[in-house]
Design an enzyme around this catalytic site. Structure first.
Site, mmCIF file in Angstrom:
data_model
loop_
_atom_site.group_PDB
_atom_site.id
_atom_site.type_symbol
_atom_site.label_atom_id
_atom_site.label_comp_id
_atom_site.label_asym_id
_atom_site.label_seq_id
_atom_site.Cartn_x
_atom_site.Cartn_y
_atom_site.Cartn_z
ATOM 1 N N ASP A 66 0.814 -1.216 0.000
ATOM 2 C CA ASP A 66 0.000 0.000 0.000
ATOM 3 C C ASP A 66 0.849 1.268 0.000
ATOM 4 O O ASP A 66 2.068 1.212 0.206
ATOM 5 C CB ASP A 66 -0.974 -0.015 1.195
ATOM 6 C CG ASP A 66 -0.312 -0.444 2.509
ATOM 7 O OD1 ASP A 66 0.927 -0.446 2.586
ATOM 8 O OD2 ASP A 66 -1.038 -0.769 3.452
ATOM 9 N N ASN A 132 -7.471 -2.761 14.592
ATOM 10 C CA ASN A 132 -8.864 -3.115 14.279
ATOM 11 C C ASN A 132 -8.954 -4.302 13.324
ATOM 12 O O ASN A 132 -10.001 -4.575 12.759
ATOM 13 C CB ASN A 132 -9.600 -1.904 13.688
ATOM 14 C CG ASN A 132 -8.969 -1.420 12.383
ATOM 15 O OD1 ASN A 132 -8.007 -2.012 11.892
ATOM 16 N ND2 ASN A 132 -9.511 -0.348 11.818
ATOM 17 N N HIS A 134 -7.277 -4.658 10.452
ATOM 18 C CA HIS A 134 -7.067 -4.398 9.021
ATOM 19 C C HIS A 134 -5.767 -5.021 8.536
ATOM 20 O O HIS A 134 -4.810 -5.153 9.287
ATOM 21 C CB HIS A 134 -7.156 -2.903 8.696
ATOM 22 C CG HIS A 134 -5.995 -2.047 9.096
ATOM 23 N ND1 HIS A 134 -6.123 -1.011 9.990
ATOM 24 C CD2 HIS A 134 -4.701 -2.036 8.718
ATOM 25 C CE1 HIS A 134 -4.944 -0.414 10.131
ATOM 26 N NE2 HIS A 134 -4.065 -1.021 9.368
ATOM 27 N N GLU A 139 -9.724 -1.911 5.532
ATOM 28 C CA GLU A 139 -10.333 -1.644 6.832
ATOM 29 C C GLU A 139 -11.556 -2.555 7.032
ATOM 30 O O GLU A 139 -12.049 -3.160 6.074
ATOM 31 C CB GLU A 139 -10.782 -0.175 6.880
ATOM 32 C CG GLU A 139 -9.622 0.829 6.764
ATOM 33 C CD GLU A 139 -8.883 1.055 8.088
ATOM 34 O OE1 GLU A 139 -8.961 0.196 8.985
ATOM 35 O OE2 GLU A 139 -8.234 2.113 8.213
HETATM 36 C C1 GLP Z 1 -0.543 0.337 8.578
HETATM 37 C C2 GLP Z 1 -0.198 -0.505 7.355
HETATM 38 C C3 GLP Z 1 -0.411 -1.974 7.614
HETATM 39 C C4 GLP Z 1 0.284 -2.373 8.912
HETATM 40 C C5 GLP Z 1 -0.280 -1.583 10.062
HETATM 41 C C6 GLP Z 1 0.335 -1.958 11.412
HETATM 42 O O1 GLP Z 1 -1.898 0.549 8.696
HETATM 43 N N1 GLP Z 1 -0.967 -0.127 6.201
HETATM 44 O O2 GLP Z 1 0.091 -2.726 6.521
HETATM 45 O O3 GLP Z 1 0.100 -3.742 9.130
HETATM 46 O O4 GLP Z 1 -0.045 -0.206 9.784
HETATM 47 O O5 GLP Z 1 1.465 -1.192 11.673
HETATM 48 P P1 GLP Z 1 2.480 -1.461 12.845
HETATM 49 O O6 GLP Z 1 3.371 -2.574 12.364
HETATM 50 O O7 GLP Z 1 3.246 -0.175 12.970
HETATM 51 O O8 GLP Z 1 1.714 -1.838 14.042
#
Ligand code: GLP
Length: 232
Positions: A66, A132, A134, A139
């Site tokens: 993404d 949440n 995702h 989402e």
């Molecule tokens: C963002 C990314 C996700 C990732 C999430 C968790 O929303 N788009 O791909 O899994 O963050 O991030 P973190 O690893 O910092 O908890």
């Protein structure tokens, strides 16, 4: 029979060693040509370990999950910047792909990215998870049939992500994201989750229900999943 393993680790360093070993095995067996990458703090120790390793990715094509809409690769908050900083500047890949956050025609960019994915089937996809549930920026409520699309970020995700931005005004509220179907096309998935904040998502994944309200639960329909977590 589907393969679904849960590996409990004491810390992220242990997780990174396991990931390195798995990649090494597949590289040796010549079954890792296309690697799906993720961003987020979860991935930082993993990429550090890969950078320090002798693993050779020069024949591997990479695809990221993404990217924020509106952010150029030179913006420190873009995922393109994150990937350069933590991995690509240190480890050469054959080719790297990330949705173009500055694309003007959003639909055309989604179609271009999905076509690229169709031409390069993912051998392994790394995933983190949002609080949440995702995955990528899919989402809660996103269709399991979704392909690469423009996602509207939820307040929960914006709240968590705001810590990385100096000015709240700068936080994009939309992003390009691989869809859930795009992710499910990967031959193998490695999901990483650490810390108590991820417990509800991991409990949803390990529970009985498969629901679009918890995007992570779709992984129960996938033929080959490895979950690496410190959550017991
Ligand atoms: C963002 C990314 C996700 C990732 C999430 C968790 O929303 N788009 O791909 O899994 O963050 O991030 P973190 O690893 O910092 O908890």
């Amino acid at each position: 029979m589907a393969f679904f393993e849960v590996i409990h680790v004491a810390n992220q360093q242990e997780a990174a060693t396991i990931v390195q070993d798995k990649l090494e095995k597949d590289l040796k067996a010549n079954t890792l040509n296309v690697l799906g990458l993720a961003t987020g703090s979860t991935m930082i120790p993993i990429y550090k370990k890969l950078v320090e390793s002798s693993l050779d990715f020069s024949e591997v094509t990479a695809f990221n999950l993404d990217e924020y809409i509106g952010l150029a690769p030179t913006n420190v908050n873009s995922y393109a910047y994150f990937m350069q900083e933590h991995l690509f500047a240190h480890k050469p890949f054959k080719e790297t792909n990330i949705p173009n956050g500055k694309a003007h025609d959003l639909d055309a960019e989604c179609a271009r990215y999905e076509n690229q994915l169709n031409d390069h089937p993912l051998d392994i996809q790394f995933l983190g998870v949002g609080e949440n549930g995702h995955i990528a920026f899919n989402e809660p409520g996103t269709s399991f049939d979704s392909v690469t699309h423009v996602a509207q970020l939820t307040d929960s995700t914006l709240g968590v992500n705001s810590q990385y931005f100096d000015d709240e005004e700068e936080i994009p509220n939309t992003a390009f994201t691989m869809g859930i179907a795009s992710i499910m096309n990967a031959k193998k998935i490695i999901l990483l989750a650490f810390g108590e904040k991820k417990r509800p998502a991991i409990e949803a994944l390990l529970g009985d229900t498969i629901t679009e309200e918890w995007p992570i639960t779709v992984l129960k329909n996938h033929p080959h999943v490895t979950v690496i977590t410190d959550i017991k």
